[in-house]
Write an enzyme that holds these catalytic residues in place. Structure first.
Site, PDB file in Angstrom:
ATOM      1  N   GLY A   1      55.345  40.387 147.520  1.00 54.19           N
ATOM      2  CA  GLY A   1      55.122  41.771 147.340  1.00 54.19           C
ATOM      3  C   GLY A   1      56.739  42.607 147.090  1.00 54.19           C
ATOM      4  O   GLY A   1      57.868  42.008 147.747  1.00 54.19           O
TER       5      GLY A   1
ATOM      6  N   ARG B   1      53.066  35.133 144.025  1.00 54.74           N
ATOM      7  CA  ARG B   1      52.698  34.632 145.286  1.00 54.74           C
ATOM      8  C   ARG B   1      52.288  33.038 145.378  1.00 54.74           C
ATOM      9  O   ARG B   1      51.480  32.797 146.218  1.00 54.74           O
ATOM     10  CB  ARG B   1      51.549  35.372 145.640  1.00 54.74           C
ATOM     11  CG  ARG B   1      51.837  36.976 146.221  1.00 54.74           C
ATOM     12  CD  ARG B   1      50.845  37.453 147.078  1.00 54.74           C
ATOM     13  NE  ARG B   1      50.953  38.997 147.127  1.00 54.74           N
ATOM     14  CZ  ARG B   1      51.765  39.503 147.925  1.00 54.74           C
ATOM     15  NH1 ARG B   1      52.344  38.757 148.876  1.00 54.74           N
ATOM     16  NH2 ARG B   1      51.823  40.679 148.088  1.00 54.74           N
TER      17      ARG B   1
ATOM     18  N   ASP C   1      56.991  36.720 155.607  1.00 54.85           N
ATOM     19  CA  ASP C   1      56.940  35.549 156.409  1.00 54.85           C
ATOM     20  C   ASP C   1      56.051  34.350 155.735  1.00 54.85           C
ATOM     21  O   ASP C   1      56.471  33.068 155.902  1.00 54.85           O
ATOM     22  CB  ASP C   1      55.811  35.871 157.636  1.00 54.85           C
ATOM     23  CG  ASP C   1      54.589  36.734 157.057  1.00 54.85           C
ATOM     24  OD1 ASP C   1      54.686  37.090 155.912  1.00 54.85           O
ATOM     25  OD2 ASP C   1      53.562  36.675 157.774  1.00 54.85           O
ATOM     26  N   ASP C   2      55.267  34.717 154.824  1.00 54.40           N
ATOM     27  CA  ASP C   2      54.346  33.345 154.026  1.00 54.40           C
ATOM     28  C   ASP C   2      55.521  32.574 153.243  1.00 54.40           C
ATOM     29  O   ASP C   2      55.586  31.371 153.224  1.00 54.40           O
ATOM     30  CB  ASP C   2      53.527  33.834 153.164  1.00 54.40           C
ATOM     31  CG  ASP C   2      52.152  34.372 154.185  1.00 54.40           C
ATOM     32  OD1 ASP C   2      52.043  33.890 155.368  1.00 54.40           O
ATOM     33  OD2 ASP C   2      51.368  35.155 153.845  1.00 54.40           O
TER      34      ASP C   2
ATOM     35  N   LYS D   1      62.547  39.345 153.576  1.00 57.71           N
ATOM     36  CA  LYS D   1      62.082  40.814 152.712  1.00 57.71           C
ATOM     37  C   LYS D   1      60.540  41.193 153.138  1.00 57.71           C
ATOM     38  O   LYS D   1      59.762  40.269 153.303  1.00 57.71           O
ATOM     39  CB  LYS D   1      61.894  40.287 151.406  1.00 57.71           C
ATOM     40  CG  LYS D   1      61.255  41.212 150.344  1.00 57.71           C
ATOM     41  CD  LYS D   1      60.168  40.562 149.318  1.00 57.71           C
ATOM     42  CE  LYS D   1      58.848  40.036 150.425  1.00 57.71           C
ATOM     43  NZ  LYS D   1      57.559  39.812 149.383  1.00 57.71           N
ATOM     44  N   THR D   2      60.113  42.351 153.227  1.00 57.75           N
ATOM     45  CA  THR D   2      58.809  42.807 153.148  1.00 57.75           C
ATOM     46  C   THR D   2      58.768  44.295 153.687  1.00 57.75           C
ATOM     47  O   THR D   2      59.410  44.655 154.854  1.00 57.75           O
ATOM     48  CB  THR D   2      57.825  41.875 153.790  1.00 57.75           C
ATOM     49  OG1 THR D   2      56.535  42.810 153.848  1.00 57.75           O
ATOM     50  CG2 THR D   2      58.072  41.651 155.572  1.00 57.75           C
ATOM     51  N   ILE D   3      58.252  45.127 153.145  1.00 58.38           N
ATOM     52  CA  ILE D   3      57.989  46.469 153.490  1.00 58.38           C
ATOM     53  C   ILE D   3      57.250  46.513 154.640  1.00 58.38           C
ATOM     54  O   ILE D   3      57.552  47.525 155.666  1.00 58.38           O
ATOM     55  CB  ILE D   3      57.370  47.418 152.340  1.00 58.38           C
ATOM     56  CG1 ILE D   3      55.940  46.884 152.105  1.00 58.38           C
ATOM     57  CG2 ILE D   3      58.293  47.394 151.117  1.00 58.38           C
ATOM     58  CD1 ILE D   3      54.993  47.940 151.887  1.00 58.38           C
ATOM     59  N   ASP D   4      56.533  45.653 154.887  1.00 61.16           N
ATOM     60  CA  ASP D   4      55.499  45.726 156.127  1.00 61.16           C
ATOM     61  C   ASP D   4      56.368  45.757 157.492  1.00 61.16           C
ATOM     62  O   ASP D   4      55.830  46.109 158.468  1.00 61.16           O
ATOM     63  CB  ASP D   4      54.625  44.292 156.054  1.00 61.16           C
ATOM     64  CG  ASP D   4      53.684  44.317 155.068  1.00 61.16           C
ATOM     65  OD1 ASP D   4      53.563  45.288 154.154  1.00 61.16           O
ATOM     66  OD2 ASP D   4      53.105  43.265 154.723  1.00 61.16           O
TER      67      ASP D   4
ATOM     68  N   LYS E   1      42.078  73.653 154.604  1.00 63.20           N
ATOM     69  CA  LYS E   1      40.510  73.354 154.497  1.00 63.20           C
ATOM     70  C   LYS E   1      40.079  71.846 154.256  1.00 63.20           C
ATOM     71  O   LYS E   1      39.073  71.623 154.089  1.00 63.20           O
ATOM     72  CB  LYS E   1      40.140  74.127 153.135  1.00 63.20           C
ATOM     73  CG  LYS E   1      40.621  73.655 151.908  1.00 63.20           C
ATOM     74  CD  LYS E   1      40.165  74.246 150.687  1.00 63.20           C
ATOM     75  CE  LYS E   1      40.863  73.973 149.455  1.00 63.20           C
ATOM     76  NZ  LYS E   1      40.477  74.459 148.209  1.00 63.20           N
TER      77      LYS E   1
ATOM     78  N   MET F   1      50.078  51.328 153.323  1.00 62.62           N
ATOM     79  CA  MET F   1      50.289  49.898 153.495  1.00 62.62           C
ATOM     80  C   MET F   1      51.103  49.231 154.589  1.00 62.62           C
ATOM     81  O   MET F   1      51.501  49.955 155.331  1.00 62.62           O
ATOM     82  CB  MET F   1      51.101  49.306 151.837  1.00 62.62           C
ATOM     83  CG  MET F   1      50.770  48.053 151.497  1.00 62.62           C
ATOM     84  SD  MET F   1      51.639  48.002 149.934  1.00 62.62           S
ATOM     85  CE  MET F   1      50.288  47.509 148.740  1.00 62.62           C
ATOM     86  N   GLY F   2      51.012  47.923 154.622  1.00 60.84           N
ATOM     87  CA  GLY F   2      51.608  47.068 155.757  1.00 60.84           C
ATOM     88  C   GLY F   2      50.983  45.810 156.209  1.00 60.84           C
ATOM     89  O   GLY F   2      51.273  45.261 157.111  1.00 60.84           O
TER      90      GLY F   2
ATOM     91  N   TYR G   1      51.516  50.892 147.099  1.00 55.36           N
ATOM     92  CA  TYR G   1      52.531  50.607 145.806  1.00 55.36           C
ATOM     93  C   TYR G   1      53.700  51.545 145.383  1.00 55.36           C
ATOM     94  O   TYR G   1      54.792  51.360 144.827  1.00 55.36           O
ATOM     95  CB  TYR G   1      51.587  50.174 144.459  1.00 55.36           C
ATOM     96  CG  TYR G   1      50.712  49.095 144.881  1.00 55.36           C
ATOM     97  CD1 TYR G   1      51.012  47.867 144.795  1.00 55.36           C
ATOM     98  CD2 TYR G   1      49.310  49.443 145.154  1.00 55.36           C
ATOM     99  CE1 TYR G   1      50.344  47.013 145.268  1.00 55.36           C
ATOM    100  CE2 TYR G   1      48.541  48.377 145.459  1.00 55.36           C
ATOM    101  CZ  TYR G   1      48.979  47.078 145.495  1.00 55.36           C
ATOM    102  OH  TYR G   1      48.102  46.207 145.967  1.00 55.36           O
TER     103      TYR G   1
ATOM    104  N   ARG H   1      57.020  50.479 147.125  1.00 52.05           N
ATOM    105  CA  ARG H   1      57.617  49.488 147.108  1.00 52.05           C
ATOM    106  C   ARG H   1      58.553  49.269 145.982  1.00 52.05           C
ATOM    107  O   ARG H   1      59.419  48.193 146.301  1.00 52.05           O
ATOM    108  CB  ARG H   1      56.451  48.371 146.653  1.00 52.05           C
ATOM    109  CG  ARG H   1      55.209  47.939 147.787  1.00 52.05           C
ATOM    110  CD  ARG H   1      54.782  46.798 147.780  1.00 52.05           C
ATOM    111  NE  ARG H   1      54.102  46.472 146.434  1.00 52.05           N
ATOM    112  CZ  ARG H   1      53.523  45.408 146.166  1.00 52.05           C
ATOM    113  NH1 ARG H   1      53.047  44.596 147.303  1.00 52.05           N
ATOM    114  NH2 ARG H   1      53.261  45.165 145.108  1.00 52.05           N
TER     115      ARG H   1
HETATM  116  P1  FBP Z   1      54.728  40.884 151.253  1.00 45.75           P
HETATM  117  O1  FBP Z   1      54.030  40.225 152.591  1.00 45.75           O
HETATM  118  O2  FBP Z   1      54.789  39.834 150.344  1.00 45.75           O
HETATM  119  O3  FBP Z   1      55.882  41.297 151.306  1.00 45.75           O
HETATM  120  O4  FBP Z   1      53.724  41.754 150.693  1.00 45.75           O
HETATM  121  C1  FBP Z   1      53.619  43.064 151.335  1.00 45.75           C
HETATM  122  C2  FBP Z   1      52.625  43.840 150.688  1.00 45.75           C
HETATM  123  O5  FBP Z   1      53.096  44.991 150.046  1.00 45.75           O
HETATM  124  C3  FBP Z   1      51.293  44.005 151.652  1.00 45.75           C
HETATM  125  O6  FBP Z   1      51.827  45.241 152.462  1.00 45.75           O
HETATM  126  C4  FBP Z   1      50.190  44.398 150.746  1.00 45.75           C
HETATM  127  O7  FBP Z   1      49.059  44.076 151.836  1.00 45.75           O
HETATM  128  C5  FBP Z   1      50.268  43.426 149.853  1.00 45.75           C
HETATM  129  O8  FBP Z   1      51.491  43.188 149.735  1.00 45.75           O
HETATM  130  C6  FBP Z   1      49.682  43.754 148.708  1.00 45.75           C
HETATM  131  O9  FBP Z   1      49.580  42.469 147.624  1.00 45.75           O
HETATM  132  P2  FBP Z   1      49.544  42.730 146.152  1.00 45.75           P
HETATM  133  O10 FBP Z   1      50.835  42.947 145.685  1.00 45.75           O
HETATM  134  O11 FBP Z   1      49.435  41.431 145.948  1.00 45.75           O
HETATM  135  O12 FBP Z   1      48.630  43.519 145.822  1.00 45.75           O
END
Ligand code: FBP
Length: 551
Positions: free
Chosen positions: A81, A145, A175-176, A202-205, A242, A250-251, A425, A428
């Site tokens: 991502g 991916r 991580d993957d 790297k990862t926003i998570d 209201k 995300m995460g 999204y 990101r």
């Molecule tokens: P990474 O682990 O590859 O950094 O991806 C993070 C992420 O943004 C997750 O938060 C989210 O669940 C996933 O990617 C969404 O995947 P995709 O971009 O394939 O819809």
């Protein structure tokens, strides 16, 4: 090109570097620590990574090292991502290579790891790099991916590395992807391919972190982007009075993003998946807790509020965890039969047959949309695509029913209207914050220093991130050190251990100490948009998570 004013201004931003990476190439040398072990399953990880296991931690320091000026050819891959700052990693790597030796060159493999196996590359020159400095996105070469896992894929990658005379491949990933990087490093070492493999966290998570990797890049910018939006919604909620807003964030599995946004914005409720699992909460139970906040606020005339929901929540609710794990195994083992099914009704019936009586009944009682979302394709690494499961809608439907019951009993007199949102999204590809712009540039240059130093199987690391950039410590952490064995696609695989929210840690404890008040009062905090220019206390602050963890 008709560039925005900020886009042009960001080209002139000079990322800050740790002092050691500002030094001339031939005066950067490495200090090596003690041999390391993996975080779990040591014997199994050691057997898989016979050539990689046990490497020492590396820290760069000043010292004469003429070998750093050798000419290098390096390939780079953006994997998984998008996360703000990826372009600056490539810029830092490029500038490091040129600093070491102006004749060195950088190739970008297009579209993720598949670009390496298919030899889809582009030469990255100074003019190209300059167009992407300090910008968001991964569009310079694209991402993907693909998981490199078959012997044919490894052999193809080795062939490309040999043909292109690559000294190294840099994998910018989560991580993957970094698990993949470790497997590639092991394969190259075992097959005498003279090409190093270096990862970049790297990862926003925010889940690729540990004692040595203090943060993954992109988390800072993404959480600031979401916090701006959440603050805006809070202000709207408090103005209109209201709506209850249910915001999924995300995460993936970990709740770091939700927790950071809660610390920034002080919403009425923020669910933390790791706590839900620890308390063994049911879906009904956690909806009851949300209802309690709604009822109490309503009695005070506050029929509005904001609830944050981490994207991966459903995987942590014990009953759903069992269901998802059973579905994963069943879908992996029945892949061929399942792929032959042509419509949703047959798919639902097929899957229900493969579940135990209890899980089949849980599954049957879910809304059809959610049942279908739970059986959507897993990603190439075996992950359920939680971004596509509408947990926020599921929760709202249960909360609505429960409030109707409470109304009947005379325990609730308010009016409940809801809005649901998913922020993912949107965060990101923002222009990287100053923190991410600096951090990524330093990670890229540190990756070059690892390659020039002759190291492989490392994750580029920049530490002491709570200090000013000049005091950051650059180096490398062995990838195998972060590994354990987990079940993926129905079998046991080595993977980098995800860092989940620690319930004993300061970020969660700080949140837990304040949330009872936030639930019933209106304590909203409005962080506003990311600022790239201005006073340092406005534009150079790291996340609350990082500050609390380092306190
Ligand atoms: P990474 O682990 O590859 O950094 O991806 C993070 C992420 O943004 C997750 O938060 C989210 O669940 C996933 O990617 C969404 O995947 P995709 O971009 O394939 O819809």
């Amino acid at each position: 090109m008709n560039l925005s004013a900020l886009h042009k201004a960001r080209y002139t931003y000079q990322p800050k570097l740790p002092a050691i990476l500002q030094a001339p190439a031939d005066s950067i040398t490495a200090s090596l620590g003690e041999p390391t072990t993996s975080v779990g399953d040591q014997a199994a990880v050691k057997a898989i990574f016979a050539h990689q296991y046990g490497k020492p931690i590396i820290s760069f320091r000043q010292g004469s090292n003429p070998a750093m000026t050798r000419r290098l050819t390096v390939g780079v891959i953006l994997s998984g991502g998008q996360a703000p700052g990826g372009h600056n990693v490539i810029a830092g790597l490029f500038d490091g290579l040129k600093k070491g030796n102006p004749a060195s060159s950088l190739l970008g493999f297009r579209g993720g790891p598949g670009g390496l196996t298919d030899d889809q590359s582009v030469a990255l020159d100074a003019a190209t790099i300059d167009q992407y400095r300090n910008t968001g996105g991964f569009d310079i070469i694209g991402s993907g991916r693909t998981k490199i896992e078959t012997p044919e894929q490894f052999a193809k990658a080795a062939g490309v590395a040999r043909d292109r005379k690559l000294d190294a491949v840099v994998v910018i990933g989560g991580d993957d992807s970094n698990t993949n990087a470790a497997l590639l490093a092991e394969y190259f070492a075992a097959h005498d391919v003279p090409c190093a493999v270096i990862g970049v966290p790297k990862t926003i998570d925010g889940d690729l972190k540990n004692e040595y990797i203090e943060a993954s890049f992109g988390f800072d910018t993404a959480t600031k982007t979401y916090s701006e939006l959440i603050g805006n919604i809070e202000r709207d909620a408090a103005s209109a009075r209201k709506y209850w807003h249910f915001i999924k964030l995300m995460g993936r599995s970990a709740s770091h993003i939700a927790l950071e946004c809660a610390l920034q914005c002080q919403p009425n409720v923020c669910l933390i998946s790791e706590e839900v699992e620890q308390r063994r909460m049911t879906l009904a139970g956690l909806c009851d807790e949300i209802c309690a906040a709604i009822v109490t606020r309503s009695a005070k005339g506050l029929d509005f509020g904001v609830v944050l929901i981490p994207e991966g929540l459903i995987e942590f609710i014990p009953e759903f965890k069992d269901l998802i794990s059973a579905l994963n195994d069943y879908l992996a083992h029945q892949a061929a039969a399942y792929a032959a099914l042509t419509d949703d009704d047959t798919r639902l019936a097929f899957v229900a047959k493969g579940l135990s009586v209890n899980l089949a009944s849980l599954y049957a009682n879910l809304p059809r949309d959610i049942r279908l979302q739970l059986i959507m394709d897993r990603d190439p690494h075996g992950n359920v695509q939680v971004s596509r499961i509408e947990t926020e809608k599921l929760i709202v439907s249960i909360v609505e029913k429960r409030l109707a019951e409470l109304k009947k009993q005379g325990d609730y007199k308010g009016k409940f209207s809801s809005q649901t949102h998913f922020f993912g999204y949107e965060g990101r590809c923002a222009f990287p914050s100053n923190f991410d712009a600096d951090y990524c540039y330093a990670l890229g240059m540190s990756a070059w220093a690892l390659i020039a130093g002759g190291y492989s199987g490392y994750l580029s690391s920049v530490r002491q991130l709570d200090q000013s950039a000049a005091h950051w410590q650059a180096g490398g952490i062995p990838l195998t050190m972060m590994m354990n064995i987990e079940r993926r696609h129905g079998s046991d695989k080595p993977v980098i251990k995800k860092a989940l929210v620690e319930l004993e840690g300061k970020p969660f404890q700080t949140f837990a100490a304040a949330r009872a008040v936030w639930a019933v009062e209106t304590s909203y905090r409005f962080p506003g948009a990311i600022q790239y220019y201005g006073p340092s206390e406005v534009c150079d602050q790291p996340t609350e998570t990082l500050k609390l963890e380092k306190r």
